[in-house]
Enzyme design. Structure first.
Site, PDB file in Angstrom:
ATOM      1  N   LYS A 102       0.928  -0.898  -0.126  1.00 19.61           N
ATOM      2  CA  LYS A 102       0.064  -0.154   0.124  1.00 19.61           C
ATOM      3  C   LYS A 102       0.734   1.258  -0.188  1.00 19.61           C
ATOM      4  O   LYS A 102       1.924   1.045   0.755  1.00 19.61           O
ATOM      5  CB  LYS A 102      -1.232   0.101   1.433  1.00 19.61           C
ATOM      6  CG  LYS A 102      -1.903   1.006   1.402  1.00 19.61           C
ATOM      7  CD  LYS A 102      -3.661  -0.012   0.893  1.00 19.61           C
ATOM      8  CE  LYS A 102      -4.201   0.996   0.221  1.00 19.61           C
ATOM      9  NZ  LYS A 102      -5.695   0.119  -0.314  1.00 19.61           N
ATOM     10  N   GLY A 214     -23.429   4.938   2.715  1.00 22.24           N
ATOM     11  CA  GLY A 214     -22.209   5.115   1.771  1.00 22.24           C
ATOM     12  C   GLY A 214     -23.195   5.628   0.138  1.00 22.24           C
ATOM     13  O   GLY A 214     -24.149   4.229  -0.588  1.00 22.24           O
ATOM     14  N   GLY A 216     -21.326   6.255  -2.521  1.00 24.71           N
ATOM     15  CA  GLY A 216     -20.474   7.270  -3.381  1.00 24.71           C
ATOM     16  C   GLY A 216     -20.003   5.208  -4.370  1.00 24.71           C
ATOM     17  O   GLY A 216     -21.318   4.976  -4.387  1.00 24.71           O
ATOM     18  N   ASN A 217     -19.140   5.356  -5.455  1.00 24.80           N
ATOM     19  CA  ASN A 217     -18.516   4.735  -5.716  1.00 24.80           C
ATOM     20  C   ASN A 217     -19.172   3.086  -5.493  1.00 24.80           C
ATOM     21  O   ASN A 217     -20.447   2.637  -6.773  1.00 24.80           O
ATOM     22  CB  ASN A 217     -16.797   4.266  -5.803  1.00 24.80           C
ATOM     23  CG  ASN A 217     -16.575   4.157  -7.562  1.00 24.80           C
ATOM     24  OD1 ASN A 217     -17.349   4.299  -8.232  1.00 24.80           O
ATOM     25  ND2 ASN A 217     -14.976   4.947  -7.434  1.00 24.80           N
ATOM     26  N   ALA A 218     -19.370   2.515  -4.346  1.00 25.24           N
ATOM     27  CA  ALA A 218     -19.165   1.114  -4.356  1.00 25.24           C
ATOM     28  C   ALA A 218     -20.562   0.748  -3.851  1.00 25.24           C
ATOM     29  O   ALA A 218     -21.511   0.624  -3.886  1.00 25.24           O
ATOM     30  CB  ALA A 218     -18.220   0.807  -2.718  1.00 25.24           C
ATOM     31  N   GLY A 219     -21.218   1.981  -3.128  1.00 22.51           N
ATOM     32  CA  GLY A 219     -22.420   2.094  -1.924  1.00 22.51           C
ATOM     33  C   GLY A 219     -23.259   2.433  -3.188  1.00 22.51           C
ATOM     34  O   GLY A 219     -24.580   0.965  -3.036  1.00 22.51           O
TER      35      GLY A 219
HETATM   36  P1  NAD Z   1     -16.943   7.174  -2.227  1.00 17.78           P
HETATM   37  O1  NAD Z   1     -15.678   7.973  -1.968  1.00 17.78           O
HETATM   38  O2  NAD Z   1     -17.381   7.161  -3.572  1.00 17.78           O
HETATM   39  O3  NAD Z   1     -18.013   7.238  -1.400  1.00 17.78           O
HETATM   40  C1  NAD Z   1     -18.445   7.552  -0.141  1.00 17.78           C
HETATM   41  C2  NAD Z   1     -19.651   8.246   0.160  1.00 17.78           C
HETATM   42  O4  NAD Z   1     -19.652   8.019   1.882  1.00 17.78           O
HETATM   43  C3  NAD Z   1     -19.680   8.585  -0.177  1.00 17.78           C
HETATM   44  O5  NAD Z   1     -21.285   8.872  -1.128  1.00 17.78           O
HETATM   45  C4  NAD Z   1     -19.803   9.505   0.860  1.00 17.78           C
HETATM   46  O6  NAD Z   1     -21.206  10.463   0.989  1.00 17.78           O
HETATM   47  C5  NAD Z   1     -20.450   8.719   1.847  1.00 17.78           C
HETATM   48  N1  NAD Z   1     -20.406   9.136   3.317  1.00 17.78           N
HETATM   49  C6  NAD Z   1     -19.503  10.186   4.134  1.00 17.78           C
HETATM   50  N2  NAD Z   1     -19.598  10.075   5.185  1.00 17.78           N
HETATM   51  C7  NAD Z   1     -20.498   9.889   5.579  1.00 17.78           C
HETATM   52  C8  NAD Z   1     -21.099   9.128   6.746  1.00 17.78           C
HETATM   53  N3  NAD Z   1     -20.931   9.684   7.731  1.00 17.78           N
HETATM   54  N4  NAD Z   1     -22.644   9.128   6.505  1.00 17.78           N
HETATM   55  C9  NAD Z   1     -22.882   8.527   5.317  1.00 17.78           C
HETATM   56  N5  NAD Z   1     -22.282   8.497   5.042  1.00 17.78           N
HETATM   57  C10 NAD Z   1     -20.602   8.997   4.135  1.00 17.78           C
HETATM   58  O7  NAD Z   1     -15.739   5.676  -1.554  1.00 17.78           O
HETATM   59  P2  NAD Z   1     -16.115   4.636  -2.644  1.00 17.78           P
HETATM   60  O8  NAD Z   1     -15.338   4.407  -3.427  1.00 17.78           O
HETATM   61  O9  NAD Z   1     -17.744   4.147  -3.012  1.00 17.78           O
HETATM   62  O10 NAD Z   1     -15.756   3.166  -1.090  1.00 17.78           O
HETATM   63  C11 NAD Z   1     -16.518   3.292  -0.345  1.00 17.78           C
HETATM   64  C12 NAD Z   1     -15.610   2.591   1.155  1.00 17.78           C
HETATM   65  O11 NAD Z   1     -15.588   1.323   0.128  1.00 17.78           O
HETATM   66  C13 NAD Z   1     -14.370   2.761   1.353  1.00 17.78           C
HETATM   67  O12 NAD Z   1     -13.892   2.262   3.143  1.00 17.78           O
HETATM   68  C14 NAD Z   1     -13.234   1.801   0.338  1.00 17.78           C
HETATM   69  O13 NAD Z   1     -12.465   2.119   1.305  1.00 17.78           O
HETATM   70  C15 NAD Z   1     -13.924   0.861   0.234  1.00 17.78           C
HETATM   71  N6  NAD Z   1     -13.438   0.458  -0.515  1.00 17.78           N
HETATM   72  C16 NAD Z   1     -13.716   1.049  -2.287  1.00 17.78           C
HETATM   73  C17 NAD Z   1     -13.570   0.207  -2.975  1.00 17.78           C
HETATM   74  C18 NAD Z   1     -13.709   0.694  -5.024  1.00 17.78           C
HETATM   75  O14 NAD Z   1     -12.782   0.308  -5.184  1.00 17.78           O
HETATM   76  N7  NAD Z   1     -14.432   1.619  -4.713  1.00 17.78           N
HETATM   77  C19 NAD Z   1     -12.100  -1.114  -3.082  1.00 17.78           C
HETATM   78  C20 NAD Z   1     -12.150  -1.501  -1.815  1.00 17.78           C
HETATM   79  C21 NAD Z   1     -12.453  -1.165  -1.183  1.00 17.78           C
END
Ligand code: NAD
Length: 408
Positions: A102, A214, A216-219
């Site tokens: 990392k 959440g 974002g991307n994943a949610g």
């Molecule tokens: P992202 O930045 O696209 O989205 C994050 C989301 O969380 C946003 O919608 C934001 O508004 C929301 N958020 C922030 N604070 C919050 C709170 N207090 N309550 C509720 N929601 C809140 O990130 P992502 O890429 O979707 O990643 C989300 C999680 O998944 C992270 O923990 C990341 O480490 C993990 N993850 C992502 C990937 C990936 O490929 N995208 C891979 C492995 C793990």
């Protein structure tokens, strides 16, 4: 507890289960290499700025070190080390031939121009370039880095080495050797695991409700896939709040998010009984499935008793504290651990690396089918181990990974 303490806690538990020796325990909790550098870049306004940077190469027992590079003010040695160790576990759980690595730069990208961010990316590769390579250490994007930054890093690496080496880094744009399906891989992989778990328990997805933290991307992608499989999404949250109701209009909410809005902007998207609640409220909504897909430490000792769900699908990294995890396990809640649930991203990174090495370009269906197979096989291995030993899915995932890393 710091992030690396969590890793040591879970590794220690799995080591006890497997009765590992002291030497094996030390090997599993000691990084191979911690690289540090100060990156100095020229600023647009004149002068320079310097940022601390890290690359931790934790373990390469199963293949090249693999793991993203984050540009964030939280990046320090402890955080990067913990994430590198988790990568080794994650790659072993899904049985892909990578180790754990990392990287991080302690920088606030919101205060830099795009040109300055690119300078940071190039300086990072110059600082650690001799330790990278397609068969040595393969970086990827993470928080506040993206495909465009991967392309800049690739350009710097190829200039430095005088080689063409697309397999040096993954998460690239498609025209620079990226793979289709990488953008949705994490949620796609998580839902493949969830389907396997429901299948195992003879539960129909149509009878279930889900709450998602959440968007974002994943949610957001997870929410769409849950709808596609017939599960009702009854709550979605972001940093502004939680939208809850009898049935959330996921397509509309995702549309609002994509345009920069919040899940709470239009209460009518919650359907009947729509409510706007605090961001934390999503954890305690009435739903059979809870999907933390935002931040770490969201399910803790102080709120775990309010979790109603029988299944927790950990898409976020470290959303459950060890104390809360023990309580959920004692209550019989099936927690699909982050090291399994969110390993779809690194799995498709592996597919990208394979394509770059072989010169092939896979179709969307090829990526999707192989991802689904890999995730379902990983679930099967973990679930069988858990059943056999009478332990939680998390303990099983860690134990299985440790055995694979140790080559036992
Ligand atoms: P992202 O930045 O696209 O989205 C994050 C989301 O969380 C946003 O919608 C934001 O508004 C929301 N958020 C922030 N604070 C919050 C709170 N207090 N309550 C509720 N929601 C809140 O990130 P992502 O890429 O979707 O990643 C989300 C999680 O998944 C992270 O923990 C990341 O480490 C993990 N993850 C992502 C990937 C990936 O490929 N995208 C891979 C492995 C793990």
């Amino acid at each position: 507890m710091g992030a690396f303490d969590y890793y040591k806690y879970y590794t220690g538990k799995a080591a006890d289960l497997l009765d590992l020796s002291e030497g094996e325990r030390i090997k599993l909790t000691t990084p191979d290499r911690v690289l540090k550098a100060d990156l100095t870049i020229p600023l647009d306004a004149g002068g320079t700025a310097t940022f601390p940077a890290y690359r931790v190469q934790f373990n390469n027992a199963r293949g090249p070190y693999k793991g993203g590079i984050r540009f964030h003010t939280s990046a320090d040695e402890d955080e990067v080390m913990a994430l590198s160790a988790m990568m080794a576990i994650k790659c072993a759980v899904v049985d892909i031939p990578f180790g754990g690595g990392k990287g991080g730069v302690n920088v606030d990208t919101k205060k830099l121009s795009q040109k300055e961010i690119h300078e940071v990316a190039r300086a990072y590769v110059r600082a650690f370039g001799e330790h990278f390579g397609p068969d040595v250490d393969v970086p990827a994007p993470d928080m506040y880095t993206n495909p465009e930054i991967m392309a800049v890093m690739l350009d710097e690496y190829e200039t430095l080495t005088g080689t063409k080496a697309p397999a040096f880094i993954t998460g690239k744009p498609l025209d620079k050797g990226g793979s289709v399906g990488r953008d949705t891989a994490t949620a796609d992989g998580a839902i493949a695991v969830l389907k396997a778990l429901l299948n195992d328990r003879h539960v129909s997805a149509h009878t279930l409700r889900a709450a998602i933290q959440g968007a974002g991307n994943a949610g957001a992608q997870a929410a769409k896939l849950l709808c596609d499989m017939g599960t009702k999404v009854v709550a979605m949250s972001d940093s502004k709040g939680t939208l809850a109701g009898d049935e959330v209009d996921v397509a509309k909410v995702c549309d609002i998010k994509e345009k920069g809005g919040s899940v709470c902007d239009d209460i009518s998207c919650g359907g009947q009984n729509a409510r706007i609640l605090s961001p934390e409220a999503v954890i305690e909504e009435e739903a059979e499935i809870l999907v933390p897909a935002a931040l770490e430490d969201q399910i803790r000792k102080d709120n775990v008793d309010r979790v109603k769900a029988g299944i927790v699908l950990e898409i976020a990294n470290g959303p459950t504290t060890p104390e809360a995890d023990d309580i959920l396990a004692a209550q019989g809640v099936a927690v699909v651990p982050d090291v399994l649930a969110n390993a779809g991203g690194v799995t498709v990174s592996y597919f990208e690396w394979l394509q770059n090495k072989s010169g092939e370009t896979w179709t969307k269906d090829q990526v999707s089918d192989r991802l689904s197979d890999t995730m379902q096989e990983a679930y099967r291995d973990v679930a069988d181990f858990a059943l056999d030993r009478g332990v939680s899915l998390r303990e099983a995932a860690y134990a299985l990974a440790l055995l694979r890393i140790l080559g036992k």
